[in-house]
Design an enzyme around this catalytic site. Structure first.
Site, mmCIF file in Angstrom:
data_model
loop_
_atom_site.group_PDB
_atom_site.id
_atom_site.type_symbol
_atom_site.label_atom_id
_atom_site.label_comp_id
_atom_site.label_asym_id
_atom_site.label_seq_id
_atom_site.Cartn_x
_atom_site.Cartn_y
_atom_site.Cartn_z
ATOM 1 N N HIS A 265 0.760 -1.281 -0.076
ATOM 2 C CA HIS A 265 0.140 -0.089 -0.050
ATOM 3 C C HIS A 265 1.070 1.360 0.128
ATOM 4 C CE1 HIS A 265 -3.871 -2.372 1.512
ATOM 5 N NE2 HIS A 265 -3.665 -2.351 0.350
ATOM 6 N N CYS B 1 2.857 -12.015 2.614
ATOM 7 C CA CYS B 1 3.946 -11.946 3.964
ATOM 8 C C CYS B 1 3.507 -13.197 4.574
ATOM 9 C CB CYS B 1 3.757 -10.921 4.685
ATOM 10 S SG CYS B 1 4.430 -10.809 6.007
ATOM 11 N N HIS C 264 -10.247 -3.826 4.195
ATOM 12 C CA HIS C 264 -8.708 -3.951 4.061
ATOM 13 C C HIS C 264 -8.307 -5.268 3.263
ATOM 14 C CE1 HIS C 264 -4.235 -4.369 4.908
ATOM 15 N NE2 HIS C 264 -4.405 -3.023 4.944
ATOM 16 N N GLU D 256 -6.137 -7.348 3.549
ATOM 17 C CA GLU D 256 -5.732 -8.326 4.391
ATOM 18 C C GLU D 256 -6.814 -9.126 5.032
ATOM 19 O OE1 GLU D 256 -2.536 -7.771 7.340
ATOM 20 O OE2 GLU D 256 -3.615 -8.983 8.710
ATOM 21 N N SER E 184 -2.441 3.000 3.784
ATOM 22 C CA SER E 184 -1.621 1.958 4.535
ATOM 23 C C SER E 184 -1.981 2.021 5.771
ATOM 24 C CB SER E 184 -0.249 2.491 4.288
ATOM 25 O OG SER E 184 0.747 1.875 5.331
ATOM 26 N N ASN F 231 -0.767 0.454 8.379
ATOM 27 C CA ASN F 231 0.136 0.641 9.613
ATOM 28 C C ASN F 231 0.496 2.155 9.509
ATOM 29 O OD1 ASN F 231 3.263 0.641 8.390
ATOM 30 N ND2 ASN F 231 2.141 -0.456 7.065
HETATM 31 S S1 SF4 Z 1 3.530 -5.086 7.988
HETATM 32 FE FE1 SF4 Z 1 2.466 -6.689 6.793
HETATM 33 S S2 SF4 Z 1 4.034 -7.197 5.551
HETATM 34 FE FE2 SF4 Z 1 5.154 -6.146 6.765
HETATM 35 S S3 SF4 Z 1 6.032 -7.618 8.204
HETATM 36 FE FE3 SF4 Z 1 4.098 -7.184 8.994
HETATM 37 S S4 SF4 Z 1 2.496 -8.307 8.023
HETATM 38 FE FE4 SF4 Z 1 4.387 -8.573 6.870
#
Ligand code: SF4
Length: 315
Positions: free
Chosen positions: A41, A96, A124, A126, A222, A224
């Site tokens: 993202h 991932c 999202h 995921e 994104s 995170n």
């Molecule tokens: S942020 Fe997402 S892609 Fe990065 S390590 Fe964590 S789970 Fe995996």
């Protein structure tokens, strides 16, 4: 001006692997390469690959039969894999491994007859992929109110899992509400919120206490990155989520400020350095990098590409 540059910041092991996978696919597989959803993202990463001929799709109907399709770092549901098989696509899985771990977890809980309360954000990529593993058994919990009101068929058979990129504090609040309601609540053996998310959040929490303002480099979609900006803002300072230096406004800053800078797990370091250069040029800023934790996580390329790479070396 003083810049506190957070470390760890930016690319995580999953993003590195996904981007390297796409690079390898461009090198070794016949074009065009299709990718289901954004590979990670980040607007800049996606537009660079688009410029190099990669085609990002949100619907498999846009992919011709027999073409090459990459699954992004966020993972996909079994329904997408089934449809890709029907279309005889050559697939490369850049999910991932820490997302795959959550998929396995919810499958295991569902097979054992649990209702899985999946803490995360609706829509999202995921979450869409994870819910697709056991749609009959999973209930999505987005907030504390839903944790307080969700109903399950058997209160003795309840488990929870979480999206990998949630705010650690928000997730803890929601899970503690679930624990209060369901005394037999099962959970993951280890945290679902990944190491990269936790480490970047910890660094922001520590540095925000010293900063007058925080910049988070990352895209609006994104998860995170958004959480990092929220954590900085929660300490009472202005916090801006920006895609890069082109989005900075001079009137946000004063020459005597301490500015914290970090980047979400999908944001390239070049964009961070662009923001640093912007503040250096205009405010003569000095940079202190603050290392809160070391990271030594690395994920291998997907098996499909390791084989292609080996074959190319041997030929
Ligand atoms: S942020 Fe997402 S892609 Fe990065 S390590 Fe964590 S789970 Fe995996």
């Amino acid at each position: 001006m003083r810049i506190l540059l957070a470390f760890p910041r930016g690319f995580c092991a999953g993003v590195n692997m996904a981007i390297e996978t796409l690079e390898e696919a461009l090198r070794r597989l016949p074009p065009p390469i299709y990718v289901y959803h954004e590979i990670v993202h980040n607007r800049w990463v996606v537009s660079e690959f688009t410029r190099r001929g990669v085609i990002f799709v949100d619907d498999l109907n846009e992919v011709p039969r027999g073409a090459t399709l990459l699954y992004s770092a966020h993972g996909v549901s079994p329904e997408i894999r089934r449809r890709a098989e029907e279309l005889q696509l050559r697939t490369v899985d850049a999910t991932c491994p820490l997302v795959t771990k959550v998929h396995r977890e919810v499958i295991r809980f569902a097979e054992q007859g649990f209702t899985v309360l999946l803490v995360g954000h609706a829509g999202h990529d995921e979450i869409v992929g994870t819910m697709g593993e056991a749609p009959h058994a999973i209930r999505l919990i987005e907030n504390e109110e839903q944790a307080d009101t969700v109903t399950v068929p058997d209160s003795q058979k309840v488990a929870y899992s979480t999206q990998t990129t949630l705010s650690v504090d928000d997730a803890e609040r929601i899970v503690s509400r679930l624990r209060a309601r369901f005394s037999a609540l099962h959970g993951p053996a280890r945290d679902d919120i990944c190491y990269a998310t936790q480490n970047r959040q910890e660094a922001v929490r520590v540095l925000a206490a010293e900063a007058d303002l925080f910049l988070v480099v990352g895209s609006q979609n994104s998860s995170n990155s958004r959480r990092l900006a929220e954590i900085a803002a929660a300490s009472g300072i202005p916090a801006y989520l920006v895609d890069g230096p082109h989005e900075l406004h001079e009137d946000w800053f004063h020459p005597d400020q301490t500015v914290g800078i970090t980047a979400g797990a999908s944001a390239p370091e070049s964009l961070v350095q662009g923001c640093v250069a912007y503040l250096r040029e205009r405010f003569d800023a000095i940079v202190e990098e603050r290392v809160l934790r070391e990271e030594n996580v690395h994920f291998s390329l997907p098996i499909e590409l390791r084989d292609a790479r080996r074959a190319a070396r041997e030929s």
